[in-house]
Scaffold this motif. Structure first.
Motif, PDB file in Angstrom:
ATOM      1  N   ILE A  13     -20.421 -49.365  28.371  1.00 10.14           N
ATOM      2  CA  ILE A  13     -21.304 -50.448  28.326  1.00 10.14           C
ATOM      3  C   ILE A  13     -22.396 -50.327  29.127  1.00 10.14           C
ATOM      4  CG2 ILE A  13     -20.119 -52.069  29.869  1.00 10.14           C
ATOM      5  CD1 ILE A  13     -20.382 -54.221  27.561  1.00 10.14           C
ATOM      6  N   ASP A  14     -23.493 -50.928  28.938  1.00  7.44           N
ATOM      7  CA  ASP A  14     -24.607 -50.875  29.965  1.00  7.44           C
ATOM      8  C   ASP A  14     -24.948 -52.341  30.692  1.00  7.44           C
ATOM      9  OD1 ASP A  14     -25.484 -48.310  29.346  1.00  7.44           O
ATOM     10  OD2 ASP A  14     -27.019 -48.675  28.089  1.00  7.44           O
ATOM     11  N   VAL A  15     -25.043 -52.502  31.689  1.00  5.80           N
ATOM     12  CA  VAL A  15     -25.191 -53.529  32.247  1.00  5.80           C
ATOM     13  C   VAL A  15     -26.396 -53.963  33.253  1.00  5.80           C
ATOM     14  CG1 VAL A  15     -23.888 -55.063  34.151  1.00  5.80           C
ATOM     15  CG2 VAL A  15     -22.405 -53.350  32.856  1.00  5.80           C
ATOM     16  N   ASP A  16     -27.089 -55.142  32.807  1.00  3.94           N
ATOM     17  CA  ASP A  16     -28.095 -55.442  33.809  1.00  3.94           C
ATOM     18  C   ASP A  16     -27.613 -55.948  35.141  1.00  3.94           C
ATOM     19  OD1 ASP A  16     -30.142 -54.692  31.627  1.00  3.94           O
ATOM     20  OD2 ASP A  16     -29.571 -56.454  30.793  1.00  3.94           O
ATOM     21  N   ALA A  17     -27.259 -55.063  36.020  1.00  6.31           N
ATOM     22  CA  ALA A  17     -26.937 -55.619  37.355  1.00  6.31           C
ATOM     23  C   ALA A  17     -26.711 -54.116  38.219  1.00  6.31           C
ATOM     24  CB  ALA A  17     -25.569 -56.048  37.342  1.00  6.31           C
ATOM     25  N   PRO A  18     -27.085 -54.166  39.327  1.00  3.24           N
ATOM     26  CA  PRO A  18     -26.956 -52.969  40.271  1.00  3.24           C
ATOM     27  C   PRO A  18     -25.544 -52.353  40.081  1.00  3.24           C
ATOM     28  CG  PRO A  18     -27.927 -54.911  41.273  1.00  3.24           C
ATOM     29  CD  PRO A  18     -27.483 -55.222  40.003  1.00  3.24           C
ATOM     30  N   ALA A  19     -25.276 -51.114  40.336  1.00  2.00           N
ATOM     31  CA  ALA A  19     -24.178 -50.485  40.215  1.00  2.00           C
ATOM     32  C   ALA A  19     -23.441 -50.585  41.420  1.00  2.00           C
ATOM     33  CB  ALA A  19     -24.562 -48.729  40.246  1.00  2.00           C
ATOM     34  N   GLU A  20     -23.873 -50.970  42.522  1.00  2.00           N
ATOM     35  CA  GLU A  20     -22.901 -51.390  43.577  1.00  2.00           C
ATOM     36  C   GLU A  20     -22.321 -52.656  43.238  1.00  2.00           C
ATOM     37  OE1 GLU A  20     -25.988 -50.328  43.661  1.00  2.00           O
ATOM     38  OE2 GLU A  20     -25.889 -48.468  44.964  1.00  2.00           O
ATOM     39  N   LEU A  21     -22.887 -53.613  42.696  1.00  2.00           N
ATOM     40  CA  LEU A  21     -22.481 -55.086  42.297  1.00  2.00           C
ATOM     41  C   LEU A  21     -21.286 -54.675  41.509  1.00  2.00           C
ATOM     42  CD1 LEU A  21     -24.120 -58.390  41.728  1.00  2.00           C
ATOM     43  CD2 LEU A  21     -22.342 -57.554  40.251  1.00  2.00           C
ATOM     44  N   VAL A  22     -21.752 -53.821  40.119  1.00  2.00           N
ATOM     45  CA  VAL A  22     -20.571 -53.693  39.297  1.00  2.00           C
ATOM     46  C   VAL A  22     -19.360 -53.003  39.828  1.00  2.00           C
ATOM     47  CG1 VAL A  22     -20.094 -52.555  37.112  1.00  2.00           C
ATOM     48  CG2 VAL A  22     -22.260 -53.780  37.545  1.00  2.00           C
ATOM     49  N   TYR A  23     -19.460 -52.240  40.559  1.00  2.00           N
ATOM     50  CA  TYR A  23     -18.662 -51.245  41.079  1.00  2.00           C
ATOM     51  C   TYR A  23     -17.725 -52.140  42.123  1.00  2.00           C
ATOM     52  CZ  TYR A  23     -15.895 -48.220  44.254  1.00  2.00           C
ATOM     53  OH  TYR A  23     -14.890 -47.549  45.015  1.00  2.00           O
ATOM     54  N   ALA A  24     -18.072 -53.186  42.808  1.00  2.00           N
ATOM     55  CA  ALA A  24     -17.312 -53.889  43.595  1.00  2.00           C
ATOM     56  C   ALA A  24     -16.379 -55.093  42.810  1.00  2.00           C
ATOM     57  CB  ALA A  24     -18.218 -55.040  44.386  1.00  2.00           C
ATOM     58  N   LEU A  25     -16.922 -55.301  41.683  1.00  2.00           N
ATOM     59  CA  LEU A  25     -15.889 -56.015  40.647  1.00  2.00           C
ATOM     60  C   LEU A  25     -14.785 -55.361  40.270  1.00  2.00           C
ATOM     61  CD1 LEU A  25     -18.781 -57.955  38.437  1.00  2.00           C
ATOM     62  CD2 LEU A  25     -17.142 -59.020  40.193  1.00  2.00           C
ATOM     63  N   VAL A  26     -14.996 -53.935  40.010  1.00  2.00           N
ATOM     64  CA  VAL A  26     -14.056 -53.061  39.530  1.00  2.00           C
ATOM     65  C   VAL A  26     -12.951 -53.081  40.805  1.00  2.00           C
ATOM     66  CG1 VAL A  26     -13.619 -50.709  38.727  1.00  2.00           C
ATOM     67  CG2 VAL A  26     -15.273 -52.290  37.801  1.00  2.00           C
ATOM     68  N   ALA A  27     -13.541 -52.542  41.616  1.00  2.00           N
ATOM     69  CA  ALA A  27     -12.684 -52.198  43.024  1.00  2.00           C
ATOM     70  C   ALA A  27     -11.814 -53.322  43.483  1.00  2.00           C
ATOM     71  CB  ALA A  27     -13.665 -51.807  44.192  1.00  2.00           C
ATOM     72  N   ASP A  28     -12.216 -54.485  43.408  1.00  7.14           N
ATOM     73  CA  ASP A  28     -11.323 -55.638  44.115  1.00  7.14           C
ATOM     74  C   ASP A  28     -10.298 -56.085  42.779  1.00  7.14           C
ATOM     75  OD1 ASP A  28     -10.169 -57.890  45.090  1.00  7.14           O
ATOM     76  OD2 ASP A  28     -12.197 -59.050  45.429  1.00  7.14           O
ATOM     77  N   VAL A  29      -9.376 -55.641  42.861  1.00  9.53           N
ATOM     78  CA  VAL A  29      -8.394 -56.049  41.646  1.00  9.53           C
ATOM     79  C   VAL A  29      -7.823 -57.455  41.803  1.00  9.53           C
ATOM     80  CG1 VAL A  29      -6.095 -55.342  42.845  1.00  9.53           C
ATOM     81  CG2 VAL A  29      -6.287 -54.894  40.324  1.00  9.53           C
ATOM     82  N   THR A  30      -7.944 -58.279  43.034  1.00  3.81           N
ATOM     83  CA  THR A  30      -7.470 -59.445  43.020  1.00  3.81           C
ATOM     84  C   THR A  30      -8.339 -60.325  42.364  1.00  3.81           C
ATOM     85  OG1 THR A  30      -8.447 -59.879  45.078  1.00  3.81           O
ATOM     86  CG2 THR A  30      -6.462 -59.136  45.296  1.00  3.81           C
ATOM     87  N   ARG A  31      -9.760 -59.953  42.018  1.00  2.60           N
ATOM     88  CA  ARG A  31     -10.396 -60.971  41.275  1.00  2.60           C
ATOM     89  C   ARG A  31     -10.353 -60.531  39.635  1.00  2.60           C
ATOM     90  NH1 ARG A  31     -16.462 -60.303  43.613  1.00  2.60           N
ATOM     91  NH2 ARG A  31     -16.685 -62.021  42.044  1.00  2.60           N
ATOM     92  N   TRP A  32      -9.615 -59.650  39.295  1.00  2.00           N
ATOM     93  CA  TRP A  32      -9.393 -59.304  37.776  1.00  2.00           C
ATOM     94  C   TRP A  32      -9.027 -60.445  37.115  1.00  2.00           C
ATOM     95  CZ3 TRP A  32      -7.719 -53.749  36.567  1.00  2.00           C
ATOM     96  CH2 TRP A  32      -8.459 -52.771  37.211  1.00  2.00           C
TER      97      TRP A  32
END
Length: 318
Positions: A13-32
Motif C-alpha cells: 500500500i502507498d501512504v501519504d506520510a513520511p516513511a519514518e512515521l509509518v515505520y514507528a507505527l509498525v515498530a511499536d507493537v503496544t499501539r497495535w
C-alpha cells in the motif's frame, strides 16, 4: 503438497506520510490494538536491543487466536522481520517482514510479506490460512495508512473509573470473568453469549441498555489473566465508535483491592449528527460516549464490589 511446503504472499500500500512515521507505527507493537483492527492485545515479553519477543491476541476469520513471535528491528533499513515461535492450528509456521520504502520525503510504500505452511496436508487448512492472511493483511495496511495519514484533532480518548473493594481480588475477577452470568447480575445487560474455546480467550456478545432506553449489540474479544486483568476489544461496535478497547485492572491496595475500568475510544465522526442531531459536535459525541460507558462500568464495578464484599463478610453495600 506436504505440510512443509512454504507459501509466500506480498501485500502493498502507498501512504501519504513520511516513511519514518509509518515505520514507528509498525515498530511499536503496544499501539497495535489502536491501529490494527484484528489485534485485540499485544505484549512485549522480552526485549534485547533490536530483538523482541511479543505475544499477540487477534481475530482471524472470525475466531480469536493467540501466538508468540520473535521480531527483529532494523531502523536504518525501516524493516521489521517476524517469525512465530508458537503458532496456533491450522498454522504450522509463519514469518515475514514489514518493509517501509520512502517514495518521497512525504510519501512511502509499505510491503507486508508472509511465508507460511499448514500444520497438516489438508487443503482446507491451507485455504483457511490464505484467507486469514489476505483479510488481515489488507485490513492492517488500510488501517496503517489511515493512522499515518490522520491529521487534525485526535479523536482518540482514554478515561477510567476506579472503586475500592474490601474483599478479595479473586472474587472481583470471578465476577468480571463469568460474563455468561451478566444477564442475571447486571440490570443494563439484556442478553449475553460467551464462548471460550481456549481458557482465558473469550468472545463475548451482549445487548446493552443505554440510559435513554435504547439497546445496542456489541461483540468483544477478551484476554483474561486470572485475578489481575481482563483486556478486551470490541469487534462489533455501536454507531458512535470506530474503536473501543478496554481493561479491567485489579490491584491490591490499602487492605483491599482497587478495581479500575479503563476505556480507549475513537469517535466515529461520520455518525455524530445521525445519532445525536444536527447540532452535535465531536466534543458532544465524546462526552456522550464517556458518560454512557462510565455509567455502565460503574454499575458493573458497584455490583462486583458488593459481590466480593459479601463473600468476604464485609457487607454488600455498593
Amino acid at each position: 503438497m506436504t505440510e512443509h511446503e512454504i507459501h509466500r504472499t506480498e501485500h502493498t500500500i502507498d501512504v501519504d506520510a513520511p516513511a519514518e512515521l509509518v515505520y514507528a507505527l509498525v515498530a511499536d507493537v503496544t499501539r497495535w490494538p489502536e491501529t490494527f483492527p484484528p489485534t485485540v492485545h499485544a505484549e512485549v515479553v522480552e526485549r534485547t536491543g533490536g530483538s523482541e519477543l511479543i505475544r499477540l491476541w487477534a481475530t482471524a476469520n472470525g475466531t480469536a487466536k493467540t501466538w508468540t513471535s520473535r521480531r527483529e528491528h532494523d531502523a536504518a533499513k525501516l524493516t521489521v522481520t517476524f517469525r512465530q515461535e508458537r503458532s496456533q492450528h491450522p498454522v504450522g509456521g509463519m514469518g515475514g517482514a514489514w518493509v517501509v520504502e520512502p517514495l518521497t520525503e512525504t510519501t512511502s510504500r509499505v510491503r507486508l510479506l508472509h511465508d507460511f505452511h499448514a500444520a497438516t496436508d489438508d487443503p482446507a487448512d491451507l485455504e483457511w490460512i490464505r484467507q486469514a492472511v489476505d483479510r488481515n493483511s489488507g485490513s492492517e495496511l488500510q488501517a496503517l495508512k489511515a493512522s499515518a495519514e490522520a491529521t487534525g484533532t485526535d479523536r482518540l480518548i482514554t478515561f477510567e473509573d476506579t472503586v475500592h473493594v474490601d474483599g478479595r481480588g479473586k472474587d472481583v475477577y470471578d465476577f468480571l470473568n463469568e460474563a455468561q452470568l451478566w444477564q442475571e447480575r447486571l440490570p443494563h445487560v439484556g442478553r449475553v453469549q460467551l464462548d471460550e474455546d481456549e481458557p482465558g480467550l473469550q468472545i463475548l456478545e451482549m445487548d446493552t441498555r443505554a440510559k435513554d432506553g435504547s439497546t445496542h449489540t456489541t461483540r468483544s474479544v477478551r484476554v483474561c489473566t486470572p485475578a489481575t486483568t481482563i483486556v478486551y476489544k470490541q469487534v462489533v461496535l455501536p454507531a458512535l465508535m470506530t474503536l473501543h478497547t478496554g481493561r479491567w485492572l485489579i490491584e491490591e491496595r490499602d487492605g483491599g483491592v482497587a478495581v479500575t475500568s479503563r476505556h480507549t475510544v475513537r469517535i466515529n465522526t461520520e455518525n455524530i449528527t445521525k445519532v445525536l442531531g444536527a447540532d452535535a459536535t465531536v466534543e458532544t459525541a465524546a462526552a456522550f460516549v464517556q458518560s454512557a460507558l462510565s455509567t455502565n462500568s460503574l454499575a458493573t464495578l458497584g455490583l462486583a464490589k458488593a459481590h466480593a464484599e459479601a463473600l468476604a463478610g464485609g457487607g454488600a453495600e455498593s
